[in-house]
Write an enzyme that holds these catalytic residues in place. Sequence first.
Site, PDB file in Angstrom:
ATOM      1  N   SER A   1       0.802  -1.222   0.000  1.00 24.10           N
ATOM      2  CA  SER A   1       0.000   0.000   0.000  1.00 24.10           C
ATOM      3  C   SER A   1       0.839   1.278   0.000  1.00 24.10           C
ATOM      4  O   SER A   1       0.359   2.336  -0.379  1.00 24.10           O
ATOM      5  CB  SER A   1      -0.928   0.019   1.216  1.00 24.10           C
ATOM      6  OG  SER A   1      -0.181  -0.129   2.412  1.00 24.10           O
TER       7      SER A   1
ATOM      8  N   ASP B   1      -2.954   8.507   7.400  1.00 20.71           N
ATOM      9  CA  ASP B   1      -3.908   7.675   8.138  1.00 20.71           C
ATOM     10  C   ASP B   1      -3.113   6.933   9.214  1.00 20.71           C
ATOM     11  O   ASP B   1      -1.998   7.336   9.546  1.00 20.71           O
ATOM     12  CB  ASP B   1      -4.720   6.768   7.196  1.00 20.71           C
ATOM     13  CG  ASP B   1      -3.862   5.769   6.421  1.00 20.71           C
ATOM     14  OD1 ASP B   1      -2.727   5.481   6.858  1.00 20.71           O
ATOM     15  OD2 ASP B   1      -4.323   5.276   5.368  1.00 20.71           O
TER      16      ASP B   1
ATOM     17  N   HIS C   1      -0.071   5.106   6.972  1.00 23.37           N
ATOM     18  CA  HIS C   1       0.636   5.624   5.793  1.00 23.37           C
ATOM     19  C   HIS C   1       1.062   7.064   5.939  1.00 23.37           C
ATOM     20  O   HIS C   1       0.292   7.898   6.413  1.00 23.37           O
ATOM     21  CB  HIS C   1      -0.268   5.475   4.553  1.00 23.37           C
ATOM     22  CG  HIS C   1      -0.700   4.063   4.335  1.00 23.37           C
ATOM     23  ND1 HIS C   1      -1.925   3.592   4.752  1.00 23.37           N
ATOM     24  CD2 HIS C   1      -0.044   3.012   3.805  1.00 23.37           C
ATOM     25  CE1 HIS C   1      -2.013   2.304   4.464  1.00 23.37           C
ATOM     26  NE2 HIS C   1      -0.889   1.924   3.889  1.00 23.37           N
TER      27      HIS C   1
END
Length: 303
Positions: free
Chosen positions: A46, A279, A282
Site C-alpha cells: 500500500s 492515516d 501511511h
Amino acid sequence: MGSRRSFLQSCSCPLSLFVVVVALAAPSADGSRAARVPCYFIFGDSLYDSGNNNNLNTSVKVNYSPYGIDFPAGPTGRFSNGRTAADIIGETLGFKDFIPPFASNPDDRQILVGVNYASGSAGILVQSGKQGGDNVDLSKQLRNHKVTVSRIVKKLGSKKAAFEHLARKVALAGISNIGCTPSLIATVGTNGAPCVTSVNQLVAPFNIGLKSLISQLKSAHPDAKFGYLDTIRAGILASQVFAEFKVRTTPCCQVSTVTGLCLPNTVPCSQRQSYLFWDAFHPTELANRLGAPILLPVIQRIL
Ligand SMILES: *[C@@H]1O[C@H](CO)[C@@H](O)[C@H](O)[C@H]1NC(C)=O
C-alpha cells in the site's frame, strides 16, 4: 520471522508493510530524453499502490475522499493525501507522467516507460493481508510483470532489443518501523517510549536478512545492480522535522478503528504540512518527500 508473521496476523491491521522492489532500466543513450532512465517498474504494497486495488474485492482500497485530496482530480487509489515515495522517486528521475498501475491496462507506449504493480495489503507470502480481501501478492505482481515483458519484446521486435531496454537495476526497500505507526501506538501502547519497541524489534531481522540477500544477489549477478532502501532511516529523518510529538503519532484524517484507513468523506486536518502520518499506517506526501534524501542517493548509485 514466524513471530513477526503471527503478530501481524493477530493484530487488526489489514496492512502488512512488506518489502518493495523498484526495478529501473538502463540510462538511455538518447540524450534528448528528459528522464534519467528509460523505464521504471514498481512492486510493493500500500505504500506504493497507485490504484491496483480499486477494482478488487477488498476493504483495503482507498479510491474515495479524502484520499488524494492534494491531487487536482482527487482519489487515485494511493494510500495518502498526495504522492507516494515511488512517485517522488519517479519525479526525481525525470518522468513527466505518473507510472500507470497495471490494473489500468496501460497501452504499448506506456508500458515501455513503466508499470506499477503494487497492491495494498499485499505481502511476499500469498496469504499475507488476505484478511482484508483480495490483493496482488508479490508472486502475482511478478507474473504480471512477465506479461509486460512479453509485450515489450513484441513491441520492440526482439528479445535482444527488450533486454537492452530493460537492464537490470533493482532497489529493494526494507520494512519501516511499523512500531512507530499511529495504529500500533494506539492499539499496543508504548509504555512511555516513542514507538512500540517490541514491534520494531520484529522488523529488524527482516531487514538484516534482506541486506544479506542483496549482497548475495550482487555476487550472483555482476551484470546487474542492487541497492538497499533504508526506510527506517528515511522515517527517522522525516520525523525529526516535526518538533511536536503529537503530529508524529496522530493521523491527519479521521481513521476507522478497524482498518486504520481514513473514514470515507470525512474532513481531514487542514495543516497537512504539519503531519507525518496521513492515516494510521501511511505517511503524508510531505513525510515521503522529507524521507527522500535517504532513498534517492541509493537510486542514483545504481543508475
Ligand atoms: C467478496 O469477498 C467477500 C468476503 O471474502 C465474499 O463473501 C464475497 O462473496 C465476495 N464478493 C464477490 C463479488 O466476489
